[in-house]
Design a protein around this motif. Structure first.
Motif, PDB file in Angstrom:
ATOM      1  N   LYS A 293       0.969  -1.180  -0.067  1.00  0.00           N
ATOM      2  CA  LYS A 293      -0.018  -0.054  -0.090  1.00  0.00           C
ATOM      3  C   LYS A 293       0.950   1.231   0.055  1.00  0.00           C
ATOM      4  O   LYS A 293       2.079   1.304   0.580  1.00  0.00           O
ATOM      5  N   PRO A 294       0.391   2.267  -0.358  1.00  0.00           N
ATOM      6  CA  PRO A 294       1.174   3.628  -0.606  1.00  0.00           C
ATOM      7  C   PRO A 294       1.553   3.930   1.047  1.00  0.00           C
ATOM      8  O   PRO A 294       0.835   3.876   1.987  1.00  0.00           O
ATOM      9  N   VAL A 295       2.741   4.680   1.048  1.00  0.00           N
ATOM     10  CA  VAL A 295       3.184   4.974   2.509  1.00  0.00           C
ATOM     11  C   VAL A 295       2.570   6.372   2.598  1.00  0.00           C
ATOM     12  O   VAL A 295       2.332   6.833   3.833  1.00  0.00           O
ATOM     13  N   LEU A 296       2.348   7.233   1.561  1.00  0.00           N
ATOM     14  CA  LEU A 296       1.675   8.660   1.858  1.00  0.00           C
ATOM     15  C   LEU A 296       0.540   8.568   0.819  1.00  0.00           C
ATOM     16  O   LEU A 296       0.539   8.383  -0.329  1.00  0.00           O
ATOM     17  N   THR A 297      -0.435   8.999   1.257  1.00  0.00           N
ATOM     18  CA  THR A 297      -1.698   9.325   0.581  1.00  0.00           C
ATOM     19  C   THR A 297      -1.943  10.984   0.609  1.00  0.00           C
ATOM     20  O   THR A 297      -2.051  11.552   1.645  1.00  0.00           O
ATOM     21  N   LEU A 298      -1.860  11.352  -0.694  1.00  0.00           N
ATOM     22  CA  LEU A 298      -2.460  12.737  -0.787  1.00  0.00           C
ATOM     23  C   LEU A 298      -3.904  13.117  -0.802  1.00  0.00           C
ATOM     24  O   LEU A 298      -4.554  12.314  -1.650  1.00  0.00           O
ATOM     25  N   VAL A 299      -4.329  14.145  -0.082  1.00  0.00           N
ATOM     26  CA  VAL A 299      -5.753  14.518  -0.029  1.00  0.00           C
ATOM     27  C   VAL A 299      -5.956  15.889  -0.499  1.00  0.00           C
ATOM     28  O   VAL A 299      -5.047  16.681   0.039  1.00  0.00           O
ATOM     29  N   PRO A 300      -6.737  15.986  -1.664  1.00  0.00           N
ATOM     30  CA  PRO A 300      -6.770  17.238  -2.153  1.00  0.00           C
ATOM     31  C   PRO A 300      -7.435  18.186  -1.116  1.00  0.00           C
ATOM     32  O   PRO A 300      -8.387  17.975  -0.315  1.00  0.00           O
ATOM     33  N   GLN A 301      -7.122  19.744  -1.068  1.00  0.00           N
ATOM     34  CA  GLN A 301      -7.683  20.441  -0.474  1.00  0.00           C
ATOM     35  C   GLN A 301      -8.897  21.030  -1.113  1.00  0.00           C
ATOM     36  O   GLN A 301      -8.833  21.298  -2.405  1.00  0.00           O
ATOM     37  N   ASN A 302      -9.791  21.427  -0.255  1.00  0.00           N
ATOM     38  CA  ASN A 302     -11.156  21.956  -0.667  1.00  0.00           C
ATOM     39  C   ASN A 302     -10.749  23.601  -0.156  1.00  0.00           C
ATOM     40  O   ASN A 302     -11.070  23.731   0.978  1.00  0.00           O
ATOM     41  N   PRO A 303     -10.801  24.477  -1.099  1.00  0.00           N
ATOM     42  CA  PRO A 303     -10.406  26.041  -0.747  1.00  0.00           C
ATOM     43  C   PRO A 303     -11.740  26.522  -0.152  1.00  0.00           C
ATOM     44  O   PRO A 303     -11.715  27.560   0.450  1.00  0.00           O
ATOM     45  N   LYS A 304     -12.893  26.027  -0.600  1.00  0.00           N
ATOM     46  CA  LYS A 304     -14.201  26.541  -0.144  1.00  0.00           C
ATOM     47  C   LYS A 304     -14.759  26.019   1.117  1.00  0.00           C
ATOM     48  O   LYS A 304     -15.958  25.788   1.314  1.00  0.00           O
ATOM     49  N   VAL A 305     -13.925  25.327   1.942  1.00  0.00           N
ATOM     50  CA  VAL A 305     -14.306  24.567   3.098  1.00  0.00           C
ATOM     51  C   VAL A 305     -14.919  25.639   4.042  1.00  0.00           C
ATOM     52  O   VAL A 305     -14.020  26.660   4.331  1.00  0.00           O
ATOM     53  N   GLN A 306     -16.241  25.543   4.642  1.00  0.00           N
ATOM     54  CA  GLN A 306     -16.798  26.681   5.532  1.00  0.00           C
ATOM     55  C   GLN A 306     -16.459  26.070   6.916  1.00  0.00           C
ATOM     56  O   GLN A 306     -16.551  25.255   7.276  1.00  0.00           O
ATOM     57  N   ASP A 307     -16.036  27.316   7.809  1.00  0.00           N
ATOM     58  CA  ASP A 307     -15.878  27.316   9.037  1.00  0.00           C
ATOM     59  C   ASP A 307     -17.257  26.860   9.844  1.00  0.00           C
ATOM     60  O   ASP A 307     -18.322  27.449   9.520  1.00  0.00           O
ATOM     61  N   SER A 308     -17.168  25.750  10.503  1.00  0.00           N
ATOM     62  CA  SER A 308     -18.489  25.450  11.168  1.00  0.00           C
ATOM     63  C   SER A 308     -18.590  26.373  12.381  1.00  0.00           C
ATOM     64  O   SER A 308     -19.896  26.393  12.829  1.00  0.00           O
ATOM     65  N   ASN A 309     -17.935  27.145  12.956  1.00  0.00           N
ATOM     66  CA  ASN A 309     -18.231  28.170  13.989  1.00  0.00           C
ATOM     67  C   ASN A 309     -18.461  29.424  13.610  1.00  0.00           C
ATOM     68  O   ASN A 309     -18.920  30.253  14.342  1.00  0.00           O
ATOM     69  N   ALA A 310     -18.521  29.703  12.436  1.00  0.00           N
ATOM     70  CA  ALA A 310     -19.117  30.797  11.918  1.00  0.00           C
ATOM     71  C   ALA A 310     -20.482  31.145  11.794  1.00  0.00           C
ATOM     72  O   ALA A 310     -21.184  30.193  11.321  1.00  0.00           O
ATOM     73  N   ALA A 311     -20.891  32.239  12.059  1.00  0.00           N
ATOM     74  CA  ALA A 311     -22.388  32.266  12.400  1.00  0.00           C
ATOM     75  C   ALA A 311     -22.859  33.460  11.674  1.00  0.00           C
ATOM     76  O   ALA A 311     -22.055  34.436  11.719  1.00  0.00           O
TER      77      ALA A 311
END
Length: 72
Positions: free
Chosen positions: A54-72
């Protein structure tokens, strides 16, 4: 007696300066000690014939539009 001129050498892999002390042990090298050891370890692993299932390192793409759950 003239002092010996120091030759500045730089690693062809990382670009760091190779200290004169290291050049005494590896006079014809183009790699610093760290990169040289990394290359030796790679060769040992590559020539050992061990297959990694299995791969030693797995790359996870970043989503630049992730919303902060604490923002109201």
């Amino acid at each position: 007696m003239k002092p010996k001129a120091t030759q500045l050498s730089f690693c062809s892999r990382c670009g760091d300066e190779i200290p004169p002390d290291e050049l005494q042990f590896l006079p014809n090298t183009s790699l610093c000690a760290f990169c040289y050891n990394t290359q030796l370890e790679y060769r040992d692993i590559h020539h050992s014939g061990v297959k990694i299932s299995k791969p030693v390192l797995t790359l996870v793409p970043q989503n630049p539009k992730v919303q902060d759950s604490n923002a109201a």
